[in-house]
Design a protein around this motif. Structure first.
Motif, PDB file in Angstrom:
ATOM      1  N   ARG A   1       0.837  -1.182   0.000  1.00  0.00           N
ATOM      2  CA  ARG A   1       0.000   0.000   0.000  1.00  0.00           C
ATOM      3  C   ARG A   1       0.876   1.237   0.000  1.00  0.00           C
ATOM      4  O   ARG A   1       1.856   1.320   0.729  1.00  0.00           O
ATOM      5  CB  ARG A   1      -0.901  -0.040   1.227  1.00  0.00           C
ATOM      6  N   ARG A   2       0.496   2.216  -0.773  1.00  0.00           N
ATOM      7  CA  ARG A   2       1.272   3.439  -0.925  1.00  0.00           C
ATOM      8  C   ARG A   2       1.089   4.379   0.271  1.00  0.00           C
ATOM      9  O   ARG A   2      -0.021   4.614   0.729  1.00  0.00           O
ATOM     10  CB  ARG A   2       0.809   4.136  -2.198  1.00  0.00           C
ATOM     11  N   ARG A   4       0.914   7.926   1.928  1.00  0.00           N
ATOM     12  CA  ARG A   4       0.578   9.314   1.571  1.00  0.00           C
ATOM     13  C   ARG A   4       1.295  10.223   2.561  1.00  0.00           C
ATOM     14  O   ARG A   4       1.116  10.107   3.763  1.00  0.00           O
ATOM     15  CB  ARG A   4      -0.934   9.539   1.655  1.00  0.00           C
ATOM     16  N   GLY A  35      -1.327   4.169   6.353  1.00  0.00           N
ATOM     17  CA  GLY A  35      -0.582   4.615   5.198  1.00  0.00           C
ATOM     18  C   GLY A  35      -0.425   6.121   5.111  1.00  0.00           C
ATOM     19  O   GLY A  35      -0.121   6.662   4.052  1.00  0.00           O
ATOM     20  N   HIS A 110       2.693  14.630  -0.640  1.00  0.00           N
ATOM     21  CA  HIS A 110       1.552  14.588  -1.559  1.00  0.00           C
ATOM     22  C   HIS A 110       0.678  15.822  -1.392  1.00  0.00           C
ATOM     23  O   HIS A 110      -0.092  16.169  -2.274  1.00  0.00           O
ATOM     24  CB  HIS A 110       0.730  13.320  -1.320  1.00  0.00           C
TER      25      HIS A 110
END
Length: 179
Positions: A1-2, A4, A35, A110
């Motif tokens: 999972r990315r 943020r 995440g 981000h």
């Protein structure tokens, strides 16, 4: 999972901007979003010592007395009047904050949330500068939010950001009036 990355940029000038940054970080962490990496960055840590002295030490000394508070209030009100800052002042502030651009570039957030007008001013200024296409595209793609930590909106807070969080309804009306 990315992951943020949320960067909360403030200027430790007085205590309100840092406290707002800490409160936002705590609120995001309380939500328990997995995440999410929330980092704080004090723009003053990256500035030259003389600029930091004026912005932190002198400002703090003025706020410690009633007379100093009135002088600051007068200075804010008389310099505002819905006008942009003098070009020289804006250039000097941005020059002193250039290390902030490098740090943000390395952090690769981000989104950036600003609780002081200086980081917002610098980042939004990148959107208008004659810089390389790649840097400009990154600057435009990076969402910037500003959390107004003053009760009244002064023109110095008016920047080309994607979202404002305001403490009062009349600040929203003033922001619309400023365009």
């Amino acid at each position: 999972r990315r992951v943020r990355r949320v960067l909360i940029a403030y200027a430790n000038v007085g205590s309100g901007h840092k406290m707002a940054a800490l409160a936002i970080k705590a609120a995001i962490e309380r939500r328990g979003v997995s995440g999410m990496d929330v980092q704080l960055l004090d723009a003053m840590d990256l500035c030259p010592a003389p600029f930091r002295y004026v912005m932190q030490t002198l400002f703090q000394e003025f706020t410690q007395s009633l007379a100093g508070q009135h002088i600051l209030g007068f200075a804010y009100d008389s310099s505002d009047k819905g006008r942009a800052k003098a070009a020289f002042q804006r250039r000097m502030e941005n020059f002193c904050l250039l290390p902030l651009v490098e740090r943000i570039s390395r952090m690769r957030p981000h989104v950036v949330v600003c609780t002081h007008f200086l980081p917002a001013q610098l980042l939004s200024g990148l959107r208008h500068r004659h810089i390389s296409r790649t840097v400009r595209q990154r600057a435009l793609a990076l969402p910037i939010a500003t959390v107004l930590t003053d009760l009244d909106l002064q023109y110095m807070w008016v920047q080309n950001v994607d979202r404002y969080f305001l403490p009062r309804e009349d600040a929203g009306r003033m922001l619309e009036a400023y365009g």
